[in-house]
Design an enzyme around this catalytic site. Structure first.
Site, PDB file in Angstrom:
ATOM      1  N   HIS A   1      11.693   2.200   0.927  1.00  0.00           N
ATOM      2  CA  HIS A   1      12.740   3.002   0.340  1.00  0.00           C
ATOM      3  C   HIS A   1      13.684   3.612   1.425  1.00  0.00           C
ATOM      4  O   HIS A   1      13.309   3.381   2.781  1.00  0.00           O
ATOM      5  CB  HIS A   1      12.113   4.185  -0.098  1.00  0.00           C
ATOM      6  CG  HIS A   1      11.107   4.126  -1.159  1.00  0.00           C
ATOM      7  ND1 HIS A   1      11.403   4.171  -2.573  1.00  0.00           N
ATOM      8  CD2 HIS A   1       9.618   3.973  -0.946  1.00  0.00           C
ATOM      9  CE1 HIS A   1      10.136   3.811  -3.069  1.00  0.00           C
ATOM     10  NE2 HIS A   1       9.438   3.893  -2.469  1.00  0.00           N
TER      11      HIS A   1
ATOM     12  N   ASN B   1       4.269  -3.079   5.598  1.00  0.00           N
ATOM     13  CA  ASN B   1       5.207  -2.212   4.854  1.00  0.00           C
ATOM     14  C   ASN B   1       5.242  -0.983   5.412  1.00  0.00           C
ATOM     15  O   ASN B   1       4.392  -0.194   6.012  1.00  0.00           O
ATOM     16  CB  ASN B   1       4.483  -1.956   3.578  1.00  0.00           C
ATOM     17  CG  ASN B   1       4.117  -3.015   2.563  1.00  0.00           C
ATOM     18  OD1 ASN B   1       4.171  -3.967   2.832  1.00  0.00           O
ATOM     19  ND2 ASN B   1       4.454  -2.645   1.086  1.00  0.00           N
TER      20      ASN B   1
END
Length: 188
Positions: free
Chosen positions: A88, A105
């Site tokens: 994000h 991630n």
């Protein structure tokens, strides 16, 4: 573009569910912030390492602009493995000496930083297949093993063995007079 650079960029793209950039539509490409950033990051590092000064200068400007726009502070000097996934938009800060493995991630609010002094002086080395949740902080000369999940809002300043889950303990309350005296200044 060198085939190794292309392969590295495609490994990042694969993490977003695409085989190649042609498969992405224009709008998807525009909205896929994490991939846009990692692609420029990869090019910047590659051009620097291969002494392509003009291309490096252009990509460095693009990297700085994207960094400011998206809130990602990851230097082209950082050693990042294949398949980086930036989930994000939002502040992600990674020390330039940190080492990040393959298929990692990074969620919004993640900080991977240096500890200055003490037993854990240095920067983290993060293994392969690691998921780091939102607002997690990883600091010090520590090693995060392969196949590790670090839960959101977790502070990690210790070595984590492979195949582990790191979670924040339950919050607790400690009674303290004037608990905010040094923090809430110029009270009305």
């Amino acid at each position: 573009m060198d085939w190794q650079l292309k392969e590295l960029i495609e490994s990042d793209l694969h993490r977003y569910g695409y085989k190649n950039e042609r498969q992405m539509g224009f709008m998807t490409r525009k909205e896929c912030y994490g991939f846009r950033f990692s692609k420029v990051l990869r090019k910047c590092k590659w051009y620097k390492e291969h002494n392509k000064k003009i291309c490096f200068a252009i990509e460095r400007i693009r990297l700085n602009l994207l960094s400011e726009k998206l809130g990602f502070q990851i230097s082209y000097s950082t050693q990042v493995g294949r398949g980086l996934y930036l989930g994000h938009m939002g502040s992600i800060v990674v020390n330039w000496k940190a080492v990040i493995g393959d298929n990692v991630n990074l969620s919004q609010g993640v900080t991977i930083g240096r500890a200055n002094g003490g037993k854990k002086d240095g920067v983290p080395h993060i293994g392969n297949n690691v998921w780091i949740g939102a607002n997690a902080t990883i600091v010090g000369g520590i090693t995060i093993g392969d196949d590790v999940m670090i839960a959101p809002n977790t502070f990690v300043n210790f070595d984590v063995p492979p195949h582990s889950l790191v979670i924040m303990e339950k919050a607790r309350t400690i009674a303290r007079e004037n608990a905010t005296a040094k923090y809430v200044e110029n009270r009305v």
